[in-house]
Design a protein around this motif. Sequence first.
Motif, short mmCIF file in Angstrom:
data_model
loop_
_atom_site.label_atom_id
_atom_site.label_comp_id
_atom_site.label_asym_id
_atom_site.label_seq_id
_atom_site.Cartn_x
_atom_site.Cartn_y
_atom_site.Cartn_z
N LEU A 13 6.33 -91.00 -9.06
CA LEU A 13 5.97 -90.20 -7.73
C LEU A 13 6.25 -88.30 -8.69
CD1 LEU A 13 4.78 -88.65 -5.27
CD2 LEU A 13 7.21 -88.75 -4.54
N LEU A 14 5.14 -88.00 -9.81
CA LEU A 14 5.39 -87.31 -9.89
C LEU A 14 5.03 -85.83 -9.48
CD1 LEU A 14 3.65 -88.62 -13.18
CD2 LEU A 14 6.63 -88.95 -12.12
N THR A 15 3.66 -85.88 -8.33
CA THR A 15 2.99 -84.49 -7.64
C THR A 15 2.92 -85.48 -6.59
OG1 THR A 15 1.00 -85.13 -8.91
CG2 THR A 15 2.27 -83.77 -9.80
N ALA A 16 2.72 -84.32 -5.54
CA ALA A 16 2.56 -84.54 -4.36
C ALA A 16 0.84 -85.38 -4.03
CB ALA A 16 2.38 -83.24 -3.40
N GLU A 17 0.10 -84.11 -5.20
CA GLU A 17 -1.15 -83.87 -5.20
C GLU A 17 -1.88 -85.86 -5.53
OE1 GLU A 17 -3.17 -81.31 -7.61
OE2 GLU A 17 -0.65 -80.83 -7.58
N SER A 18 -1.69 -85.78 -6.59
CA SER A 18 -1.14 -87.36 -6.81
C SER A 18 -1.05 -88.89 -5.97
CB SER A 18 -0.24 -87.53 -8.06
OG SER A 18 0.94 -88.20 -7.47
N LEU A 19 -0.57 -88.71 -4.91
CA LEU A 19 -0.68 -89.42 -3.70
C LEU A 19 -2.40 -89.46 -3.32
CD1 LEU A 19 2.44 -88.81 -2.25
CD2 LEU A 19 1.58 -90.78 -3.54
N SER A 20 -2.78 -90.69 -2.81
CA SER A 20 -4.03 -90.61 -1.51
C SER A 20 -3.26 -90.04 -0.23
CB SER A 20 -4.47 -92.02 -1.57
OG SER A 20 -3.93 -92.51 -1.53
N ASP A 21 -5.14 -89.73 0.20
CA ASP A 21 -4.49 -88.63 1.87
C ASP A 21 -3.88 -90.75 2.60
OD1 ASP A 21 -5.37 -86.60 1.61
OD2 ASP A 21 -7.03 -87.54 2.84
N GLN A 22 -4.28 -91.77 1.77
CA GLN A 22 -3.68 -92.98 2.68
C GLN A 22 -1.92 -93.40 2.65
OE1 GLN A 22 -5.75 -96.70 1.23
NE2 GLN A 22 -4.27 -97.67 3.46
N GLU A 23 -1.60 -92.76 1.18
CA GLU A 23 -0.27 -93.05 0.91
C GLU A 23 0.18 -92.09 1.29
OE1 GLU A 23 -1.40 -95.04 -3.20
OE2 GLU A 23 -1.27 -92.95 -3.06
N VAL A 24 0.12 -90.54 1.69
CA VAL A 24 0.33 -90.05 2.47
C VAL A 24 1.14 -90.58 3.82
CG1 VAL A 24 0.69 -87.18 3.05
CG2 VAL A 24 0.13 -87.72 0.06
N MET A 25 0.14 -90.96 4.56
CA MET A 25 -0.28 -91.27 5.94
C MET A 25 0.76 -92.37 5.57
SD MET A 25 -1.32 -88.49 6.97
CE MET A 25 -0.82 -88.74 8.45
#
Length: 308
Positions: A13-25
Amino acid sequence: MIITSERISLKHLLTAESLSDQEVMGLIERAQAFKRGEKAELKKQQYFTANLFFENSTRTHKSFEVAEKKLGIDVIEFDAKTSSVSKGESLYDTVLTMSAIGVHACVIRHWEEDYYNELIQSKTITTSIINGGDGSGNHPTQCLLDLLTIYEEFGHFENLNIAICGDLTHSRVANSNMKMLKRLGANLYFCGPEAWYNKKYEAYGTFKPIDEVLDKVDVMMMLRVQHERHEDNSEFSKENYHTEYGLTTGRAKKMKKDAIIMHPAPVNRDVELADELVESYQSRITQQMSNGVFMRMAILEAILHGKA
């Protein structure tokens, strides 16, 4: 946006923006589950993590430590001042050592932006990297706990009006949050000294004086003045800053009754916001701190799933 219950696995986990919306939720859902008292789902009986903090920290460092202990993870003690870093050992060689002795994940805070690039490109380092903050670059775990706090309050992000106010150019929190909140459908305003605003932020929101957004916002997100990243603080006045750019009690009275106040902390009381607002009924600052434990539990679990 629909929350998925699908198990999340992450390598780093390096940046939040590298996550997909599905991963965030998915991480938000898992953090909420931990908050309800659910137990972790880890395959191995023993995992090791190390918290490598090269900048001062209270909330990020200690909430990771609590999260790790709640998950039953063995935490390898590390203090940069008493480690071989004091003998000149590099960050790379420190992480290489942790990887070699069997540490599964390293939580790292470092003053150098993008410090992690060299680590993840290594063919020898196998430990996962969780970015606990890199200079003025990114702070993904703070971003995710902020998203959790907002989601708990409103149940969505789309069309929320959110003001990010203060020391914008030096804030890794602002950098991470503006990108993710914009992507998730929020409307953003930026407030604070114009000298601390960068034109590149126009891609994410609109720069406005704080007095013009008070009655519009659902979330007033205040930022700490980062004196340690300013070259010259000689002319800075706490009183003047509070009067011109801070959330005073007078300004707070003009906010919507259901609007909330956030701050990543540490708070400079009576600078970014009035002392009595820090623990007021509209403040969610202590909730952010509590949510930090549960979100970091979710992140650690996802990282360790990626090791299974």
